[in-house]
Write an enzyme that holds these catalytic residues in place. Sequence first.
Site, mmCIF file in Angstrom:
data_model
loop_
_atom_site.group_PDB
_atom_site.id
_atom_site.type_symbol
_atom_site.label_atom_id
_atom_site.label_comp_id
_atom_site.label_asym_id
_atom_site.label_seq_id
_atom_site.Cartn_x
_atom_site.Cartn_y
_atom_site.Cartn_z
ATOM 1 N N TYR A 168 0.833 -1.210 0.000
ATOM 2 C CA TYR A 168 0.000 0.000 0.000
ATOM 3 C C TYR A 168 0.865 1.257 0.000
ATOM 4 O O TYR A 168 0.563 2.238 -0.687
ATOM 5 C CB TYR A 168 -0.934 0.015 1.209
ATOM 6 C CG TYR A 168 -1.757 1.278 1.288
ATOM 7 C CD1 TYR A 168 -2.636 1.632 0.257
ATOM 8 C CD2 TYR A 168 -1.662 2.133 2.383
ATOM 9 C CE1 TYR A 168 -3.384 2.797 0.318
ATOM 10 C CE2 TYR A 168 -2.417 3.298 2.447
ATOM 11 C CZ TYR A 168 -3.272 3.626 1.416
ATOM 12 O OH TYR A 168 -4.012 4.788 1.478
ATOM 13 N N ARG A 175 0.953 6.401 -7.046
ATOM 14 C CA ARG A 175 -0.198 7.261 -7.307
ATOM 15 C C ARG A 175 0.219 8.720 -7.374
ATOM 16 O O ARG A 175 -0.165 9.441 -8.303
ATOM 17 C CB ARG A 175 -1.261 7.062 -6.226
ATOM 18 C CG ARG A 175 -2.378 8.097 -6.259
ATOM 19 C CD ARG A 175 -3.541 7.740 -5.349
ATOM 20 N NE ARG A 175 -3.150 7.559 -3.952
ATOM 21 C CZ ARG A 175 -4.013 7.197 -2.994
ATOM 22 N NH1 ARG A 175 -5.293 6.997 -3.283
ATOM 23 N NH2 ARG A 175 -3.606 7.035 -1.742
ATOM 24 N N TYR A 227 -0.605 12.940 6.718
ATOM 25 C CA TYR A 227 -0.177 11.885 7.636
ATOM 26 C C TYR A 227 1.328 12.003 7.914
ATOM 27 O O TYR A 227 2.116 12.336 7.019
ATOM 28 C CB TYR A 227 -0.449 10.515 7.022
ATOM 29 C CG TYR A 227 -1.843 9.980 7.257
ATOM 30 C CD1 TYR A 227 -2.818 10.704 7.943
ATOM 31 C CD2 TYR A 227 -2.194 8.723 6.782
ATOM 32 C CE1 TYR A 227 -4.084 10.198 8.147
ATOM 33 C CE2 TYR A 227 -3.468 8.196 6.982
ATOM 34 C CZ TYR A 227 -4.401 8.950 7.673
ATOM 35 O OH TYR A 227 -5.653 8.438 7.875
ATOM 36 N N ARG A 240 -11.239 13.524 2.349
ATOM 37 C CA ARG A 240 -12.150 12.651 3.089
ATOM 38 C C ARG A 240 -13.531 12.547 2.437
ATOM 39 O O ARG A 240 -14.238 11.551 2.617
ATOM 40 C CB ARG A 240 -12.297 13.159 4.520
ATOM 41 C CG ARG A 240 -11.010 13.152 5.324
ATOM 42 C CD ARG A 240 -10.509 11.748 5.572
ATOM 43 N NE ARG A 240 -9.309 11.765 6.419
ATOM 44 C CZ ARG A 240 -8.600 10.691 6.712
ATOM 45 N NH1 ARG A 240 -8.941 9.519 6.220
ATOM 46 N NH2 ARG A 240 -7.532 10.778 7.487
ATOM 47 N N GLU A 348 -14.142 -1.110 6.542
ATOM 48 C CA GLU A 348 -14.074 0.226 5.944
ATOM 49 C C GLU A 348 -15.351 0.428 5.147
ATOM 50 O O GLU A 348 -15.909 -0.531 4.593
ATOM 51 C CB GLU A 348 -12.829 0.365 5.054
ATOM 52 C CG GLU A 348 -12.660 1.743 4.433
ATOM 53 C CD GLU A 348 -11.316 1.917 3.740
ATOM 54 O OE1 GLU A 348 -11.303 2.518 2.646
ATOM 55 O OE2 GLU A 348 -10.295 1.434 4.281
#
Length: 358
Positions: A168, A175, A227, A240, A348
Amino acid sequence: MATARREMHNPAEDTHAGPRATVRGAPAAAGLPRLSIEYVDAPGPSALLGCDDVLAVFGFGGAVPATHDDPRYLRVPLEPHDSTGFEVWRGSAPVIRGCDDGLRWACDGQLLFGVVEVAEREGDIQEAARHAYSRLAAFTTGSRTPHLLRVWNYVDAITLGSGDDERYRAFCVGRARGLGDFDVRTLPAATAIGRCDGERVVQVYWLASAAPGTPVENPRQVSAYRYPRQYGPQAPSFARAMLPPAGSAMPLLLSGTAAVVGHASMHDGELLAQLEETFANFDALVGAARRHDPSLPTRFGAGTRLKVYVRDAHDLPLVADALDQRFGDAVPRLLLHAAICRHELAVEIDGVHGAPLV
């Protein structure tokens, strides 16, 4: 706290002169953008694709067709719990569609659905993600629908590896590099989930718009793009939630949301407590969105659509029962077996809220 790394990308490196020119020249839909999302029981995708206002149809798991001649159809490699239904996006007729060297798209002049799938070479998820997002960015840049509203990412073995070698984390690096020189204030809502079919293929699909939306952050959580370094060399690149373009007949687009407060995972080993924390996050997120759009319903209800991702297949009935107790039949939802991007998270949820009723 870390800010998102910005890498330069030259869109001229990926040319889409033919089909992208068609998208650029697509007739503008009358009025403002419109999007409705429904979960529909059907024997297959063909009947659903017969409507000329359909932007996309999604099937889930191994029981649905893997492919279809119509580029608006996509099979998502996640097994559903007790369902063989389809997800249908409806825009404004007429919808045109096409393919560009494997990138499939459909556009109504205001909204665009696009999908690209990139096979990993020797397990190199970072390069596959970079390539997928380079294609996405090159295709949308300069088109009639240049504004990314929402992106979904499905990758295999999402938590395999340790430290910065975790897949990830490598995906997040790829990305960001594929997106190029981006502004964190305009990042789309997004979900990144682990597919469970063992196929090392990065599947990315998205919704883009002629007009920009408004990103929304959750006051209970650190913005993902901020983060700290402990989560990897590249912070995740998403908002979000995303409010749709002003005045449009579209729902609030909810990113993948879990039991994270600040930037820390909560309730390790406590599935139902994680579920409660997730809905507390949604309450805060909807409250933040309502400061921009007070017409949004305060609580989830008939205008909400949820996709619920559950890490362990044996927990699916437990989650289904908990959702039945919370919502009854009031909130349409799909339960899917999927790996979450943190080992300690068991569930999730993403979806839309305040959807136009059809």
